[in-house]
Design an enzyme around this catalytic site. Structure first.
Site, PDB file in Angstrom:
ATOM      1  N   LYS A 125      11.169 -10.036  -5.563  1.00  0.00           N
ATOM      2  CA  LYS A 125      10.127  -9.723  -6.548  1.00  0.00           C
ATOM      3  C   LYS A 125       8.780  -9.937  -5.890  1.00  0.00           C
ATOM      4  O   LYS A 125       8.669 -10.720  -4.940  1.00  0.00           O
ATOM      5  CB  LYS A 125      10.269 -10.649  -7.758  1.00  0.00           C
ATOM      6  CG  LYS A 125       9.594 -10.138  -9.004  1.00  0.00           C
ATOM      7  CD  LYS A 125      10.443  -9.160  -9.779  1.00  0.00           C
ATOM      8  CE  LYS A 125       9.631  -8.483 -10.863  1.00  0.00           C
ATOM      9  NZ  LYS A 125      10.473  -7.656 -11.746  1.00  0.00           N
ATOM     10  N   ASP A 165       6.736  -2.876 -12.009  1.00  0.00           N
ATOM     11  CA  ASP A 165       6.954  -3.872 -13.068  1.00  0.00           C
ATOM     12  C   ASP A 165       5.683  -3.830 -13.922  1.00  0.00           C
ATOM     13  O   ASP A 165       5.000  -2.790 -13.928  1.00  0.00           O
ATOM     14  CB  ASP A 165       7.202  -5.265 -12.449  1.00  0.00           C
ATOM     15  CG  ASP A 165       7.677  -6.306 -13.471  1.00  0.00           C
ATOM     16  OD1 ASP A 165       8.850  -6.254 -13.854  1.00  0.00           O
ATOM     17  OD2 ASP A 165       6.872  -7.152 -13.903  1.00  0.00           O
TER      18      ASP A 165
END
Ligand code: NDP
Length: 444
Positions: A125, A165
């Protein structure tokens, strides 16, 4: 003190000031006790001790020049959390709340989530504390280019494949792809997912997380002889996940009545106009107040909590900890029977306890929102094969993957004696996949 309590205590002490990371660890580690009773070799080989420690956390300066000619400095991150089952894979978030702790919580969740998909994907991430809100196109471009000037050396199609995201959609992914190509001279192919279809993006990727969430909930309903038909659905968020969840709910005969952003929420009793929402949020990039202006029969509540709206199903699709204890109490009081998490860790631990105590169907994010990363994996396959699949092909594969996730988490929950506890089922099934791969590769 038990093995898991001691491990948790140690892990929290060595990562001070990272509350979201502690919360994510606690939620998973506390459910894994029964696994270690059945499989003591995991303890001997310290599999969980290794799994909760990221393989690598990269943090870097992102300097850029804004539209007024002033120099700005942000901080960028990439956590390469676990590569036991494949290249690191996970999105990039641009939001002022991004910190090392937030990126670590997201990377940890992503590792287990990717395990649940059954696909060969490790967990990663990234992001930056950059706020794209109110920035011009050229400012966003300048920021993305500077962000990639550092990140490019850490990523690649077989090592680490970022996606979008919060605050990162096809526009931002496109800018990053362009800069990656300039720096490396490589055609970016499968280095990013969530690209536009004109240069290798998969059809169905924008829809995948929201649609996948609704497919997963529909499958859970089907197992109880129910469906979305006629159900009133409260949705939070007004971004990629929320709007596509609303679209799929409508297609399956449900009635999505709310969307929200950080300013307030829209309540549209007769059902949301998804085409209007898309126009306002995706094309015009305006606030939700524009929906009320375009459709005066709807209501806009500034600053309100969307969970106070009576519903049958709640789908939190905005951000972490957006559904607190008071929200869970309001949902239960008003008769809500199911909660499916489109966002990552949107419900606080107190809220989860209330759902479980009151017998709601509760599908945690690491299972329920895995549709996005799954279609990202399909995008990687298409890029490697130099192919582009039809929307129908991708959508049908997505449905199959979400069914597979439901099967895995319900089977794990049953095997460990708590058939309705999908938190336990998701944590155990995700952990087992990663843990077995780690065991097979020795102490690395
Ligand atoms: P977007 O940036 O498209 O939309 C985010 C939405 O949530 C916006 O409406 C935003 O409102 C709202 N929001 C964000 N932060 C807050 C906050 N602190 N309080 C209230 N509202 C807030 O993001 P996505 O839809 O892509 O992501 C939403 C969630 O889903 C995230 O948790 C993400 O990690 C998760 N997710 C996303 C996937 C994907 O494929 N995109 C995959 C799996 C999970 P505002 O504009 O006012 O900030």
């Amino acid at each position: 003190m038990s093995y898991t309590s001691e491990l948790l205590k140690r892990a929290i002490a060595r990562s001070p000031g990272e509350p979201e990371f502690h919360q994510a660890l606690r939620e998973v580690v506390e459910t894994l006790g029964p696994v270690f009773e059945k499989r003591p070799e995991y303890v001997r080989w310290k599999v969980l001790d290794r799994l909760i420690e990221p393989e690598r956390l990269i943090s870097f300066r992102v300097p850029w020049v804004d539209g007024k000619g002033d120099v700005q400095v942000n901080r960028g991150y990439r956590v390469q959390y676990n590569s036991a089952i494949g290249p690191y894979k996970g999105g990039i978030r641009f939001h002022p709340t991004v910190s090392a702790g937030v990126i670590k919580f997201l990377g940890f969740e992503q590792t287990l989530k990717n395990g649940l998909t059954g696909l060969p994907l490790g967990g990663g991430k990234g992001g930056a504390d950059f706020d794209p809100k109110g920035k011009s196109d050229t400012e966003v471009l300048a920021f993305c280019q500077s962000f990639i000037n550092e990140l490019y050396r850490h990523i690649g199609p077989d090592t680490d494949v970022p996606a979008g995201d919060i605050g990162v959609g096809a526009r931002e992914v496109g800018y990053m792809v362009g800069q990656y190509k300039r720096l490396t001279g490589n055609l970016p192919g499968g280095v990013f997912t969530g690209k536009a279809p004109s240069y290798g993006g998969s059809l169905g990727r924008p829809q995948a997380t929201g649609y996948g969430l609704v497919y997963l909930m529909e499958d859970l309903f089907r197992r109880k002889g129910q469906s979305f038909e006629g159900k009133k659905v409260v949705i939070s968020g007004a971004g990629n996940v929320a709007i596509h969840a609303a679209e799929k709910v409508l297609q399956l005969g449900g009635v999505p009545v709310t969307v929200s952003d950080s300013g307030g929420y829209i309540y549209d009793a007769g059902g949301l106009d998804v085409a209007l929402l898309k126009e306002i949020k995706f094309n015009r990039k305006e606030r939700l107040t524009a929906y009320k202006e375009a459709k005066p029969s709807s209501e806009y509540k500034a600053g309100g909590m969307v969970w106070e709206v009576p519903c049958d199903v709640a789908l939190p699709c905005a951000t972490q900890n957006e559904l607190p204890k008071a929200g869970a109490e309001a949902l239960v009081k008003n008769g809500c029977k199911a909660v499916g998490e489109g966002a990552n860790m949107p419900s606080t631990p107190e809220a989860v306890e209330i759902f479980q105590k009151n017998g709601l169907i509760y599908a945690p994010g690491k299972a329920a929102n895995a549709g996005g990363v799954s279609v990202s994996a399909l995008e990687m396959s298409q890029n490697s094969m130099r192919q582009g699949w039809s929307f129908e092909q991708v959508d049908s594969a997505l449905q199959g993957i979400m069914k597979g996730i439901v099967k895995q988490i319900t089977q794990a929950a049953e095997a460990y004696g708590q058939p309705d506890n999908l938190v336990l089922g998701a944590n155990i099934a995700g952990f087992l996949r990663v843990a077995d791969a780690m065991m097979g590769q020795g102490v690395v």
